[in-house]
Scaffold this active site. Structure first.
Site, PDB file in Angstrom:
ATOM      1  N   HIS A 173     -18.924   8.283   5.468  1.00 44.86           N
ATOM      2  CA  HIS A 173     -19.610   8.224   6.760  1.00 44.86           C
ATOM      3  C   HIS A 173     -18.784   7.505   7.831  1.00 44.86           C
ATOM      4  O   HIS A 173     -19.064   7.644   9.023  1.00 44.86           O
ATOM      5  CB  HIS A 173     -20.961   7.520   6.600  1.00 44.86           C
ATOM      6  CG  HIS A 173     -20.837   6.076   6.228  1.00 44.86           C
ATOM      7  ND1 HIS A 173     -20.611   5.657   4.934  1.00 44.86           N
ATOM      8  CD2 HIS A 173     -20.893   4.947   6.976  1.00 44.86           C
ATOM      9  CE1 HIS A 173     -20.538   4.335   4.914  1.00 44.86           C
ATOM     10  NE2 HIS A 173     -20.701   3.883   6.135  1.00 44.86           N
TER      11      HIS A 173
ATOM     12  N   GLU B  34     -16.831  -1.480  -0.464  1.00 45.07           N
ATOM     13  CA  GLU B  34     -15.879  -1.242   0.611  1.00 45.07           C
ATOM     14  C   GLU B  34     -14.917  -2.429   0.672  1.00 45.07           C
ATOM     15  O   GLU B  34     -15.340  -3.567   0.841  1.00 45.07           O
ATOM     16  CB  GLU B  34     -16.633  -1.107   1.934  1.00 45.07           C
ATOM     17  CG  GLU B  34     -15.751  -0.914   3.147  1.00 45.07           C
ATOM     18  CD  GLU B  34     -16.538  -0.915   4.448  1.00 45.07           C
ATOM     19  OE1 GLU B  34     -16.044  -0.318   5.420  1.00 45.07           O
ATOM     20  OE2 GLU B  34     -17.625  -1.520   4.504  1.00 45.07           O
TER      21      GLU B  34
ATOM     22  N   ASP C 196     -26.801   1.289  -0.646  1.00 46.46           N
ATOM     23  CA  ASP C 196     -25.928   0.395   0.104  1.00 46.46           C
ATOM     24  C   ASP C 196     -26.513  -1.012   0.086  1.00 46.46           C
ATOM     25  O   ASP C 196     -27.714  -1.197   0.327  1.00 46.46           O
ATOM     26  CB  ASP C 196     -25.806   0.860   1.558  1.00 46.46           C
ATOM     27  CG  ASP C 196     -24.438   1.437   1.876  1.00 46.46           C
ATOM     28  OD1 ASP C 196     -23.444   0.856   1.409  1.00 46.46           O
ATOM     29  OD2 ASP C 196     -24.362   2.458   2.579  1.00 46.46           O
TER      30      ASP C 196
ATOM     31  N   ASP D  66     -21.260  -3.143   1.283  1.00 46.99           N
ATOM     32  CA  ASP D  66     -20.680  -2.901   2.592  1.00 46.99           C
ATOM     33  C   ASP D  66     -19.882  -4.123   3.046  1.00 46.99           C
ATOM     34  O   ASP D  66     -20.307  -5.266   2.840  1.00 46.99           O
ATOM     35  CB  ASP D  66     -21.808  -2.613   3.594  1.00 46.99           C
ATOM     36  CG  ASP D  66     -21.307  -2.365   4.997  1.00 46.99           C
ATOM     37  OD1 ASP D  66     -20.641  -1.331   5.201  1.00 46.99           O
ATOM     38  OD2 ASP D  66     -21.572  -3.197   5.881  1.00 46.99           O
TER      39      ASP D  66
END
Length: 530
Positions: free
Chosen positions: A326, A265, A101, A203
């Site tokens: 998640h 994302e 990430d 992210d």
């Protein structure tokens, strides 16, 4: 560098795992890198090609590790840099890629960058975060809201200004308009790329830039019925055009290395996902697409969602499909165990790269989390809207013992009380959903048409979703009964059944012009060529 090596993600199956919930090695109730290393055999048995880890960097863990206080240090909860190097080496030895990430939008308030930035207005890092003067009344500069509720602005006495936080008040947003900050993020990326990782998942990539005029967001339609953070439409905080320049900058860093992946994302409706790929300048290789997860379990809705997504992609863009994560509620809890098997076949046979989250492969459902064990700030700060993500983040259940084989101590989040769905039990059951996932991954690897073949839709009828995948002289037909009762597929099915979601085809069987599908059954058929 040949094409197969350079774009390895096109044929890969990618498995997201949260190290804190995967395997504990020292009895503290939290998963760690040595524990993950001890479970690599499972990853190779399952057959995944790459793993994506949620953050393992130094953090106070106010938000699942996404509040990072040092990008270059492994948090002591997980181990050390030496453990990370061992993990990279072991995975690569077994042919598995590693994705980390990347959290470029914000840091922890404890990060040295913010400590210095908040100390005064004239230090070298003063402009590394988003700062603004108060309104004339001393109130926050505008009406922007944090995703965790309340104003997104927090007062700092030392500077006499507000700083902006898209998420927790302890997660100040970085100022991507500052070239020194961009260079620092690039250095962080190179630190990990030089250690041998195979890519990043970015992210919150859609919120990296905010409106420089600090204009108020307009009220959202029917905003009074939504959670407080969603009562304004984030026109001036989310998905700004300038954000694409930030993603392009990140891609430039990635492209300085051979065969590295940049996924991310993103947000917005299907018709907006295309611009995250980039046209004139490349952006993300794989903007993560949750259409299958968010779509109603209905054959016409699925057919439409797949078609709309594929039509929204720019020419040459590679599709991606995600069924868990998640931040997402467990799909098994919403559609049920039998349909999940059909969804697994859909995921692994559509054109594009499949992603799934640890536990999806054993049919994991949402775990009940008592009020006194809740960790997720969404549930603590925005109560009553069902936003809690802890039920998805509960530790992996490896066996039916009270701690699930995850730890010798007390798990950081509770597990299911019955232990019914666990890896050991399902590895011993050759018709379990775990074996279905494994069989689908193996079949996908064995048939290039499932990896890189063309996609040809067939009109959905009678609750049956169908399509073909073809490459060279190979043509596969996938037929999926979305109904909870038998359905007949009318079409040319002459060929050999390679796999049923029921896992009870002992040998390839010739099929006639049509086929009767059992409830929630999917078939992969290798068609006879004339």
């Amino acid at each position: 560098m040949n094409k197969a090596t350079g774009d390895w993600w096109k044929s890969a199956v990618i498995y997201e795992l949260a190290p804190i919930s995967f395997q504990d090695s020292n009895g503290d109730g939290k998963g760690d890198l040595p524990g993950l290393i001890s479970r690599i055999e499972y990853l190779t048995w399952l057959g995944v090609d790459a793993v994506w880890l949620t953050p393992i960097y130094k953090s106070p863990f106010r938000d699942f590790g996404y509040d990072i206080s040092d990008f270059r240090t492994i948090d002591s909860t997980f181990g050390s840099l030496e453990d990370m190097d061992r993990l990279i080496a072991k995975l690569h030895e077994l042919g598995i890629k590693l994705i980390l990430d990347l959290v470029p939008n914000h840091t922890s308030r404890d990060h040295d960058w913010f400590v210095k930035s908040s100390a005064s207005r004239d230090n070298p890092k003063a402009d590394w975060y988003v700062w603004a003067e108060p309104a004339e009344t001393g109130a926050p500069p505008n009406n922007w809201l944090s995703r965790f509720g309340g104003s997104a602005w927090e007062w700092c006495d030392a500077r006499g200004q507000y700083y902006y936080h898209s998420f927790l008040v302890e997660q100040p947003d970085l100022n991507w308009r500052n070239p020194d900050l961009r260079a620092a993020i690039a250095d962080v990326m190179r630190f990990w790329l030089d250690r041998g990782i195979d890519g990043f998942r970015v992210d919150a990539s859609a919120v990296l830039i905010k409106d420089h005029l600090l204009r108020d967001n307009p009220p959202a339609p029917k905003g009074q019925d939504k959670p407080p953070p969603q009562r304004f439409t984030p026109v001036f905080t989310d998905d700004r055009p300038e954000t694409m320049r930030c993603i392009e900058f990140i891609r430039e860093v990635i492209d300085g290395y051979d065969s590295r992946l940049l996924c991310g994302e993103v947000q917005g409706k299907t018709d907006r996902i295309g611009h995250f790929y980039g046209t004139e300048r490349p952006r993300l290789h794989l903007p993560l697409n949750f259409a299958l997860l968010d779509c109603p379990w209905d054959v016409l809705a699925l057919q439409a969602a797949i078609d709309a997504y594929l039509n929204a992609l720019p020419e040459g863009a590679w599709p991606v499909w995600v069924i868990g994560g998640h931040d997402k509620q467990r799909i098994a809890s919403s559609i049920g165990q039998a349909p999940l098997r059909t969804l697994a076949m859909l995921l692994m046979t559509l054109k594009g790269t499949p992603f799934f989250f640890m536990g999806d492969e054993i049919g994991r459902e949402r775990v009940h989390i008592p009020d006194d064990r809740i960790d997720d700030p969404f549930e603590k700060l925005v109560k009553g809207y069902g936003l809690c993500r802890d039920p998805e983040r509960a530790p992996m259940r490896w066996d039916d013992s009270p701690a699930g084989g995850f730890t010798t101590g007390e798990p950081w989040l509770p597990l299911e009380t019955d232990g019914a769905r666990n890896v050991d039990q399902q590895r011993g059951d050759e018709r379990s959903i775990l074996h279905l996932f494994r069989s689908l991954i193996a079949l996908r690897r064995a048939h290039p048409a499932l990896q890189r073949g063309e996609y040809h839709p067939v009109r959905a009828r009678n609750d049956v979703l169908a399509f073909k995948r073809s490459l060279d002289q190979s043509e596969l037909l996938i037929v999926l009964n979305i109904a909870a009762e038998p359905r007949k597929f009318e079409g040319d099915c002459r060929g050999n059944v390679l796999l049923s979601t029921h896992l009870d085809w002992s040998t390839p069987a010739a099929q006639p012009i049509s086929v009767l599908l059992r409830a929630n059954e999917g078939l992969i058929i290798e068609l006879d060529r004339p």
